[in-house]
Write a protein that holds these residues in place. Structure first.
Motif, PDB file in Angstrom:
ATOM      1  N   PHE A   1      -8.903   5.578   0.072  1.00 48.21           N
ATOM      2  CA  PHE A   1      -8.407   4.700  -0.976  1.00 48.21           C
ATOM      3  C   PHE A   1      -7.705   5.471  -2.093  1.00 48.21           C
ATOM      4  O   PHE A   1      -7.185   4.870  -3.029  1.00 48.21           O
ATOM      5  N   ALA A   2      -7.682   6.790  -1.972  1.00 44.86           N
ATOM      6  CA  ALA A   2      -6.963   7.622  -2.937  1.00 44.86           C
ATOM      7  C   ALA A   2      -5.581   8.017  -2.412  1.00 44.86           C
ATOM      8  O   ALA A   2      -4.810   8.659  -3.115  1.00 44.86           O
ATOM      9  N   GLU A   3      -5.274   7.618  -1.188  1.00 40.51           N
ATOM     10  CA  GLU A   3      -3.973   7.920  -0.596  1.00 40.51           C
ATOM     11  C   GLU A   3      -2.875   7.087  -1.258  1.00 40.51           C
ATOM     12  O   GLU A   3      -3.122   5.987  -1.758  1.00 40.51           O
ATOM     13  N   ALA A   4      -1.665   7.606  -1.227  1.00 39.08           N
ATOM     14  CA  ALA A   4      -0.529   6.927  -1.873  1.00 39.08           C
ATOM     15  C   ALA A   4      -0.269   5.538  -1.286  1.00 39.08           C
ATOM     16  O   ALA A   4       0.150   4.633  -1.999  1.00 39.08           O
ATOM     17  N   ASP A   5      -0.533   5.345   0.013  1.00 35.95           N
ATOM     18  CA  ASP A   5      -0.260   4.053   0.636  1.00 35.95           C
ATOM     19  C   ASP A   5      -1.475   3.125   0.655  1.00 35.95           C
ATOM     20  O   ASP A   5      -1.439   2.065   1.259  1.00 35.95           O
TER      21      ASP A   5
END
Length: 153
Positions: free
Chosen positions: A74-78
């Motif tokens: 959930f910390a990924e850019a997408d």
């Protein structure tokens, strides 16, 4: 539609209960997700039994059904942008969380902490353990019902 991420250490009990209940009760206003800092890899079977006993659909934000997953996704850019991040255990509240992607306009998600005992730590017979899960679920449900009322008025 507002996105809510429930965090716990193992992502097997409290956060799973919260995710499924909010997706059921706040379905037209919220999409709930859950994750853990050290996911167990699978939801606790008593979490599933508790939800089923209350006729709560096993609906998750990602549409894949309850599963134990890392908060790193959930910390990924997408990743979906969160409006709220709610820790449901004291361990997760005390850990250094990833930086969550922000919504358009740069607003960081609102953070809340709701402390619930870990039902997965319950001992005794299955009936005794289910009783502990039931007690925690009722508390989670009350918090979420209050949250929905507050955030939708």
């Amino acid at each position: 539609m507002k996105n809510v991420l429930f965090l716990c250490t193992g992502n097997s009990a409290r956060s799973i209960l919260a995710e499924c209940y909010l997706n059921h009760s706040g379905q037209d206003k919220f999409t709930a997700y859950s994750a853990g800092s050290m996911p167990t890899g699978t939801p606790n079977p008593l979490s599933i039994k508790t939800l089923e006993a209350h006729h709560i659909p096993l609906t998750t934000g990602d549409g894949e059904g309850p599963r134990s997953k890392s908060w790193d996704m959930f910390a990924e850019a997408d990743a979906p942008k969160m409006d709220f991040v709610i820790t449901v255990c004291d361990n997760a509240a005390g850990e250094v969380c990833p930086i969550w992607p922000t919504k358009k306009g740069g607003a960081a998600p609102q953070k809340h902490h709701w402390s619930f005992p870990d039902p997965a730590a319950a001992t005794g017979s299955e009936k005794e353990k289910l009783s502990v899960f039931e007690t925690i679920f009722v508390d989670i449900r009350q918090h979420i019902d209050h949250f929905i009322a507050k955030e939708t008025t």
